[in-house]
Design a protein around this motif. Sequence first.
Motif, PDB file in Angstrom:
ATOM      1  N   ALA A  90       0.882  -1.288  -0.089  1.00 29.11           N
ATOM      2  CA  ALA A  90       0.081  -0.174   0.015  1.00 29.11           C
ATOM      3  C   ALA A  90       0.903   1.283  -0.038  1.00 29.11           C
ATOM      4  N   THR A  91       2.102   1.204   0.279  1.00 22.13           N
ATOM      5  CA  THR A  91       3.009   2.315   0.373  1.00 22.13           C
ATOM      6  C   THR A  91       4.128   2.353  -0.725  1.00 22.13           C
ATOM      7  N   ALA A  92       3.844   1.594  -1.520  1.00 26.68           N
ATOM      8  CA  ALA A  92       5.186   1.626  -2.465  1.00 26.68           C
ATOM      9  C   ALA A  92       4.594   1.581  -3.988  1.00 26.68           C
ATOM     10  N   GLU A  93       4.615   2.717  -4.369  1.00 26.77           N
ATOM     11  CA  GLU A  93       3.935   2.980  -5.900  1.00 26.77           C
ATOM     12  C   GLU A  93       4.861   2.344  -6.886  1.00 26.77           C
ATOM     13  N   ARG A  94       4.331   1.741  -8.024  1.00 26.99           N
ATOM     14  CA  ARG A  94       5.224   1.271  -9.027  1.00 26.99           C
ATOM     15  C   ARG A  94       4.439   1.486 -10.219  1.00 26.99           C
ATOM     16  N   PRO A  95       4.948   1.779 -11.399  1.00 26.01           N
ATOM     17  CA  PRO A  95       4.001   1.629 -12.899  1.00 26.01           C
ATOM     18  C   PRO A  95       3.897   0.227 -13.104  1.00 26.01           C
ATOM     19  N   ARG A  96       2.636  -0.037 -13.574  1.00 28.28           N
ATOM     20  CA  ARG A  96       2.405  -1.500 -14.198  1.00 28.28           C
ATOM     21  C   ARG A  96       3.271  -1.688 -15.284  1.00 28.28           C
ATOM     22  N   LEU A  97       3.885  -3.039 -15.417  1.00 27.89           N
ATOM     23  CA  LEU A  97       4.818  -3.370 -16.292  1.00 27.89           C
ATOM     24  C   LEU A  97       3.555  -4.211 -17.307  1.00 27.89           C
ATOM     25  N   ALA A  98       4.442  -4.215 -18.617  1.00 22.83           N
ATOM     26  CA  ALA A  98       3.597  -5.042 -19.931  1.00 22.83           C
ATOM     27  C   ALA A  98       3.309  -6.436 -19.616  1.00 22.83           C
ATOM     28  N   THR A  99       2.271  -7.060 -20.273  1.00 23.26           N
ATOM     29  CA  THR A  99       2.240  -8.256 -20.256  1.00 23.26           C
ATOM     30  C   THR A  99       3.224  -9.005 -21.524  1.00 23.26           C
ATOM     31  N   LEU A 100       3.548 -10.178 -21.367  1.00 25.52           N
ATOM     32  CA  LEU A 100       4.111 -10.774 -22.439  1.00 25.52           C
ATOM     33  C   LEU A 100       3.080 -10.987 -23.586  1.00 25.52           C
ATOM     34  N   MET A 101       3.455 -10.643 -24.737  1.00 23.59           N
ATOM     35  CA  MET A 101       2.610 -10.834 -25.846  1.00 23.59           C
ATOM     36  C   MET A 101       3.375 -11.390 -27.160  1.00 23.59           C
ATOM     37  N   THR A 102       3.495 -12.548 -27.566  1.00 18.89           N
ATOM     38  CA  THR A 102       4.087 -13.119 -28.459  1.00 18.89           C
ATOM     39  C   THR A 102       3.360 -13.746 -29.611  1.00 18.89           C
ATOM     40  N   GLY A 103       3.607 -13.484 -30.811  1.00 17.10           N
ATOM     41  CA  GLY A 103       2.525 -13.985 -31.914  1.00 17.10           C
ATOM     42  C   GLY A 103       3.130 -15.546 -31.981  1.00 17.10           C
ATOM     43  N   PRO A 104       2.311 -16.264 -32.696  1.00 23.03           N
ATOM     44  CA  PRO A 104       2.538 -17.707 -32.895  1.00 23.03           C
ATOM     45  C   PRO A 104       3.868 -18.111 -33.511  1.00 23.03           C
ATOM     46  N   GLN A 105       4.697 -17.198 -34.456  1.00 26.15           N
ATOM     47  CA  GLN A 105       5.835 -17.470 -35.004  1.00 26.15           C
ATOM     48  C   GLN A 105       6.987 -16.708 -34.235  1.00 26.15           C
ATOM     49  N   ALA A 106       6.668 -15.922 -32.891  1.00 36.91           N
ATOM     50  CA  ALA A 106       7.617 -15.351 -32.556  1.00 36.91           C
ATOM     51  C   ALA A 106       7.994 -15.347 -31.001  1.00 36.91           C
ATOM     52  N   ASP A 107       8.465 -16.880 -30.759  1.00 41.47           N
ATOM     53  CA  ASP A 107       8.788 -17.074 -29.399  1.00 41.47           C
ATOM     54  C   ASP A 107       9.705 -15.966 -29.102  1.00 41.47           C
ATOM     55  N   HIS A 108       9.784 -15.844 -27.585  1.00 47.26           N
ATOM     56  CA  HIS A 108      10.740 -14.684 -27.088  1.00 47.26           C
ATOM     57  C   HIS A 108      12.026 -15.649 -26.697  1.00 47.26           C
ATOM     58  N   ALA A 109      13.160 -15.406 -27.193  1.00 47.63           N
ATOM     59  CA  ALA A 109      14.369 -16.318 -26.898  1.00 47.63           C
ATOM     60  C   ALA A 109      15.355 -15.613 -25.968  1.00 47.63           C
ATOM     61  N   VAL A 110      15.668 -16.109 -24.875  1.00 49.50           N
ATOM     62  CA  VAL A 110      16.569 -15.651 -23.858  1.00 49.50           C
ATOM     63  C   VAL A 110      17.558 -16.682 -23.458  1.00 49.50           C
ATOM     64  N   ASP A 111      18.416 -16.209 -22.760  1.00 50.13           N
ATOM     65  CA  ASP A 111      19.445 -17.043 -21.950  1.00 50.13           C
ATOM     66  C   ASP A 111      18.782 -17.593 -20.754  1.00 50.13           C
ATOM     67  N   VAL A 112      18.191 -16.672 -19.892  1.00 46.21           N
ATOM     68  CA  VAL A 112      17.482 -17.284 -18.818  1.00 46.21           C
ATOM     69  C   VAL A 112      16.158 -16.691 -18.575  1.00 46.21           C
ATOM     70  N   ALA A 113      15.206 -17.580 -18.271  1.00 48.07           N
ATOM     71  CA  ALA A 113      13.744 -16.902 -18.094  1.00 48.07           C
ATOM     72  C   ALA A 113      13.695 -17.356 -16.500  1.00 48.07           C
ATOM     73  N   VAL A 114      13.120 -16.256 -15.874  1.00 50.21           N
ATOM     74  CA  VAL A 114      12.884 -16.258 -14.222  1.00 50.21           C
ATOM     75  C   VAL A 114      11.591 -16.334 -14.085  1.00 50.21           C
ATOM     76  N   VAL A 115      10.880 -17.334 -13.415  1.00 49.35           N
ATOM     77  CA  VAL A 115       9.579 -17.289 -13.099  1.00 49.35           C
ATOM     78  C   VAL A 115       9.211 -16.750 -11.624  1.00 49.35           C
ATOM     79  N   GLY A 116       8.563 -15.534 -11.523  1.00 51.28           N
ATOM     80  CA  GLY A 116       8.265 -15.055 -10.248  1.00 51.28           C
ATOM     81  C   GLY A 116       9.186 -13.884 -10.229  1.00 51.28           C
ATOM     82  N   GLY A 117       8.372 -12.804  -9.705  1.00 52.41           N
ATOM     83  CA  GLY A 117       8.955 -11.531  -9.378  1.00 52.41           C
ATOM     84  C   GLY A 117       9.075 -11.209  -8.202  1.00 52.41           C
TER      85      GLY A 117
END
Length: 510
Positions: free
Chosen positions: A9-36
């Motif tokens: 309630a006492t820490a304001e943060r802007p909302r961040l975008a939701t992941l949106m990939t098209g069917p042919q456009a997987d998002h490729a990275v070295d490391v994916a972290v599940v959970g913020g």
Amino acid sequence: MERSSVWLATAERPRLATLMTGPQADHAVDVAVVGGGIVGLTTALLAQRRGLRVTVLEAATVGAGTTGYSTGKVTAQHGLIYADLVQRHGEAKARQYAEAMRAGVEQVADLVSELKISCDLTRAPALAYTQLPEQRSRIEDEARAAARLGLPARLTDSTDLPFDVEAAVAFDDQIHFHPSRYLAGLADAFIAAGGEIFEDTRVTAIDEQRDRTVELTTPTGTVVAKQVVVASLLPPGLLGGYFARTRPSRSYGLAVRLRDPAPTSMAIRVDTPGRSTRPWLDPGPNGLIVVGNGHETGAEPETEAMYADLEGWARTTFDVEAIDYRWSSQDYFTPDRLPYVGYPPTSDAILVATGFQKWGLNIGTVAAMVLADLLARKDNPWLPVFDASRIGDVRSVGKLIKDNLKVGQELIAGRRHDPDARPASELRPGEGGLVDIDGHTVGGYRDPAGVLHTVSARCSHLGCPLHWNQAETSWDCTCHGSRFSPDGSILDGPAVGPLARPEVNEPDLG
Ligand SMILES: Cc1cc2nc3c(=O)[nH]c(=O)nc-3n(C[C@H](O)[C@H](O)[C@H](O)COP(=O)(O)OP(=O)(O)OC[C@H]3O[C@@H](n4cnc5c(N)ncnc54)[C@H](O)[C@@H]3O)c2cc1C
Ligand code: FES
């Protein structure tokens, strides 16, 4: 009184975008972290600093998990643990644990100072105390064991609490902070250095591919990563079987304004029921956080009474002017008192960190340090202590069997029609519980406007019966801690799908 975590309630943060990939456009990275939460964001930042391209996928918003509902103590003092660790695991392992936890405290302090995070970080002694003469020897044993292991521990019976204690073990120079402002600082630094965080992005499947990459599925897109860190408090679904190797436990919190200055120490009572306190700095010297009344998730039918009891203790112990916030949250316990950090039994591309036993601000930071090394293919000396593939010694296996028998009993109970289910018409506005619809038991909640919301009364994880939690208006599962809102959406736990919503035509109640 606001029904919300004081930190969120006492820490304001802007909302961040939701992941949106098209069917042919997987998002490729070295490391994916599940959970913020603290584990995910600390790991992401430390891995990024080792040259890896990292993406964080967060089901809700940064810090919306247990980190944002914690007491905000960062201390190597985890109640009474060190004498027990020496006895169960031997002095060498206990010493490594102690060394890791000390380093975890300093890692937080270093990040705050280096990144200039405004999170009210304050050094203070941490006290674990008893008020019972028969418990004195446990405190003495702990002080002795902790000091032998190199921790800044001393035995005392003099504290700044407004009551006498029988004995206390004090760890000097520990930390309390504002956990949500800390996470906001980590997130900002990670993003500023090129990292990506997607919010409202729940991972529903984690699959290792033939080419040794890992595919993460979310409702709005797919990420393909060379390595994955599962930092979701408990791994989702069946991953690694951690749901069967841990127990979920909740606690309740209050943010209180006193008429006089609050104690400046952080304290925890080791007698039952537990009471944990620390200063709350936002309202000035009179602010106090009070946390306690832990119990297994779903096992306490009178959750409102837990708040009332905690409030009663606060009011009889301190001169309370007002209680501004109340909240509750949960964490997972392991049978041998050590967390699981590292590779699960069957993977070398997926890493996990779970089982923090309500001390994960400290242990979770240590976990992130270990995971960041593993991601960069570096050895870490603490890895064997937290070995995520272990089954455990005879004592912990015995505890696991007992816990899982309890789960089995719940499952059997869930198959029956529940004789306590009431006609839906008996639910008053704001009330929830099991209701009988045409001979079937379902979960019902009548919202303040009088509309009935019904869901399956079986958990979407493995089918255990759900229990109504009146204080949080949620459906809670005792088996592995999944929790759901009245409309069936997931709040906590290993469940990856919402609750089924049976169609119910309620007769006009007039
Ligand atoms: C009441 C209470 C008080 C506590 N106080 C302290 C304290 O003072 N000091 C201390 O050291 N520890 C404390 N703890 C423990 C500590 O808060 C936790 O151990 C720690 O915050 C865990 O961090 P985490 O990052 O693993 O999990 P979380 O903070 O829960 O973060 C996990 C994140 O993963 C997200 N997520 C879950 N599933 C998915 C999915 N499928 N896909 C994508 N994202 C997902 C969640 O939304 C969440 O944001 C306390 C615990 C409780 C219950
Ligand atoms: S959380 Fe596993 S059955 Fe409910």
